[in-house]
Design an enzyme around this catalytic site. Structure first.
Site, PDB file in Angstrom:
ATOM      1  N   LYS A 154       0.350  -1.595  -0.045  1.00 56.06           N
ATOM      2  CA  LYS A 154      -0.457  -0.009  -0.379  1.00 56.06           C
ATOM      3  C   LYS A 154       0.833   1.375  -0.016  1.00 56.06           C
ATOM      4  O   LYS A 154       0.954   2.297  -0.621  1.00 56.06           O
ATOM      5  CB  LYS A 154      -0.380   0.298   1.078  1.00 56.06           C
ATOM      6  N   ASP A 195      -6.618   1.513   0.656  1.00 56.04           N
ATOM      7  CA  ASP A 195      -5.935   1.696   2.556  1.00 56.04           C
ATOM      8  C   ASP A 195      -8.024   0.444   2.245  1.00 56.04           C
ATOM      9  O   ASP A 195      -8.877  -0.024   1.075  1.00 56.04           O
ATOM     10  CB  ASP A 195      -6.507   2.314   2.747  1.00 56.04           C
TER      11      ASP A 195
END
Length: 214
Positions: free
Chosen positions: A121, A139
């Protein structure tokens, strides 16, 4: 509405929407963004922004941070979630950045993920924001909103599965904007417990809203 039609509607919306979408983390250069994104894991951008000015004033570069001791850095991040782990990650990251990358934040996802504290991420955020690459950092907001809207199948169980489906169907020129838009939409409109459907601009292609009105 079929998923293909939802993606087409989403792309058209991104094309027309004039809302400014960008990361809410404050930074001046790639090093600062990398530090801020590492600190933002399971923590709000607002909290990170509140402590980052003092942190960057004391450690303005990877070289400065790489020479810090644990006890020197910890006070700057103690109000952030998981301060001990993040202090270790920042120290390890800065040392590797200096020793192996000549203090330059790498652009490749694989190289970014080698840095301590940098998962997929975080690597995707850096690639998208700093290097304008067509990547999506999944996320909790992106994961929830993309499934709720109907862009992603409900059986997508991991962030990587969601990322792959979004990348597969969103036109490359819209990927970076889609990444930021999904985060902000999840943060301020399509919240986890009480989505603000009455104030949402995409009711006409949202699967969740469709079901509410059946």
């Amino acid at each position: 509405m079929l998923k293909k039609e939802r993606f087409a509607a989403f792309a058209a919306y991104l094309e027309e929407d004039e809302l400014e979408v960008k990361t809410e983390l404050r930074y001046e250069n790639p090093y600062e963004l990398l530090v801020a994104v590492i600190l933002s894991a399971q923590c709000t951008d607002r909290r990170v922004n509140s402590i980052s000015p003092a942190l960057f004033a004391t450690f303005p570069s990877a070289a400065h941070l790489a020479t810090a001791q644990f006890d020197e850095l910890l006070p700057y991040v103690k109000s952030i979630s998981y301060p001990n782990n993040k202090t270790k990650h920042l120290l390890g990251m800065s040392k590797m950045l200096v020793e192996e990358f000549d203090s330059i934040v790498p652009s490749k996802i694989e190289e970014l993920q080698r840095l301590p504290g940098v998962g997929r991420k975080t690597a995707n955020v850096i690639a998208a924001v700093v290097y304008n690459q067509p990547t999506i950092a999944v996320d909790t907001h992106v994961f929830r909103v993309s499934k709720r809207i109907g862009l992603v199948t409900q059986n997508a169980k991991t962030p990587l599965e969601v990322e792959k489906q979004l990348i597969r169907h969103i036109p490359e020129k819209h990927v970076t904007r889609a990444h930021h838009w999904l985060i902000l939409h999840g943060r301020y409109v399509c919240s986890s417990r009480k989505p603000k459907c009455a104030y949402c601009n995409i009711q006409y292609f949202c699967r969740y809203y469709e079901k509410l009105n059946v």
